[in-house]
Design an enzyme around this catalytic site. Structure first.
Site, PDB file in Angstrom:
ATOM      1  N   TYR A  62       0.819  -1.212   0.000  1.00  0.00           N
ATOM      2  CA  TYR A  62       0.000   0.000   0.000  1.00  0.00           C
ATOM      3  C   TYR A  62       0.861   1.274   0.000  1.00  0.00           C
ATOM      4  CZ  TYR A  62      -3.750  -3.156   1.680  1.00  0.00           C
ATOM      5  OH  TYR A  62      -4.653  -4.185   1.842  1.00  0.00           O
ATOM      6  N   HIS A  75       0.371 -11.578   1.732  1.00  0.00           N
ATOM      7  CA  HIS A  75      -0.675 -10.806   1.060  1.00  0.00           C
ATOM      8  C   HIS A  75      -1.357 -11.594  -0.055  1.00  0.00           C
ATOM      9  CE1 HIS A  75      -1.714  -6.302   0.194  1.00  0.00           C
ATOM     10  NE2 HIS A  75      -2.759  -7.070   0.004  1.00  0.00           N
TER      11      HIS A  75
END
Length: 275
Positions: free
Chosen positions: A48, A106
């Protein structure tokens, strides 16, 4: 309704703040504000590019670090032991913390040494630098291999989950193995606000469609949700979803919605139906 998921000593609030795609000062402000309003669960990730912004917020906030559940994640191209360890070290540095409460892989990837990747993940937990560990975006077959065959002590899995996408099989598995299931994109990128059935339930209770969609998720046993919200009004509205009164008629209406609308499925995604 239980407001904490306390599997594997997670002590994770059922409603968290998702931070993607917020960056820089916007992200820091949003997290500081959320903590002031009562949020105690913040979700970030290396990919992110906002872990440092979250770290700034943790330092600026008057809420003690030990009262905040922080989740972060390692990206799928960093899953060799050396790269994974470097990524994790960077995460802790950026967050300005000597631990994360939950650390996730992730996404799964191809051509990896799964055993060595998981060994490295477990080592973070053994070192006390990750209080709990888990995975994100793993299909059932892979989660089953990790938990049942390889006996890795996963506390949680994070997947896309909302009123228009069923995760019944993963949720059943999570409950069998005492794991939390964390819903990302819980509002289906706000598509829930356009669904007539959700609008109808919201109107009946005098609440927002997004609040109906969130309450449907977080009232489920072992389910948490991490909607992104940067503005104060949306953060407060999401918090208020905890108190929305859904009844059996509402749940029956939601059960009739299509359950195959997947928003997030990049080119590197796994075969979702692998069981």
């Amino acid at each position: 309704m239980q407001r904490i998921v306390n599997r594997h000593q997670l002590n994770m609030p059922k409603l968290g703040l998702g931070t993607w795609p917020m960056l820089g000062d916007e992200c820091t402000r949003a997290v500081v504000q959320a903590l002031e309003l009562g949020y105690r669960h913040i979700d970030t990730a290396a990919a992110y590019n906002n872990e440092a912004a979250v770290g700034d917020a943790l330092v600026q906030s008057t809420v003690p670090r030990e009262q905040i559940h922080v989740t972060s994640k390692v990206w799928w191209d960093q899953l060799s032991p050396e790269r994974m360890r470097a990524s994790f070290d960077n995460t802790l540095r950026a967050l300005r913390s000597d631990y994360v409460d939950l650390f996730l892989i992730h996404w799964p990837t191809q051509d990896w040494d799964l055993a060595r990747t998981l060994e490295t993940l477990v080592s973070f937990k053994e070192e006390g630098r990750a209080r709990a560990i888990g995975v994100a975006n793993f299909p059932l077959a892979l989660v089953r291999e990790v938990v049942e065959v390889m006996q890795v002590p996963l506390a949680a899995m994070q997947v896309e989950y909302h009123v228009a996408l069923s995760q019944a099989k993963l949720l059943d598995f999570a409950r069998q193995h005492d794991m939390a299931l964390i819903a990302y994109s819980p509002l289906a990128r706000n598509k829930v606000s356009e669904m007539p059935e959700i609008q109808q339930i919201a109107a009946r209770h005098g609440v927002q469609p997004t609040q109906v969609a969130l309450k449907w998720l977080i009232e489920q046993e072992q389910v948490a949700a991490v909607p992104k919200a940067s503005g104060k009004a949306n953060q407060l509205a999401n918090l208020a979803s905890l108190d929305v009164p859904l009844d059996d008629e509402d749940r029956a209406l939601i059960a009739q919605l299509p359950k195959n609308i997947r928003i997030v499925s990049p080119a590197f995604a796994p075969a979702w139906d692998a069981e």
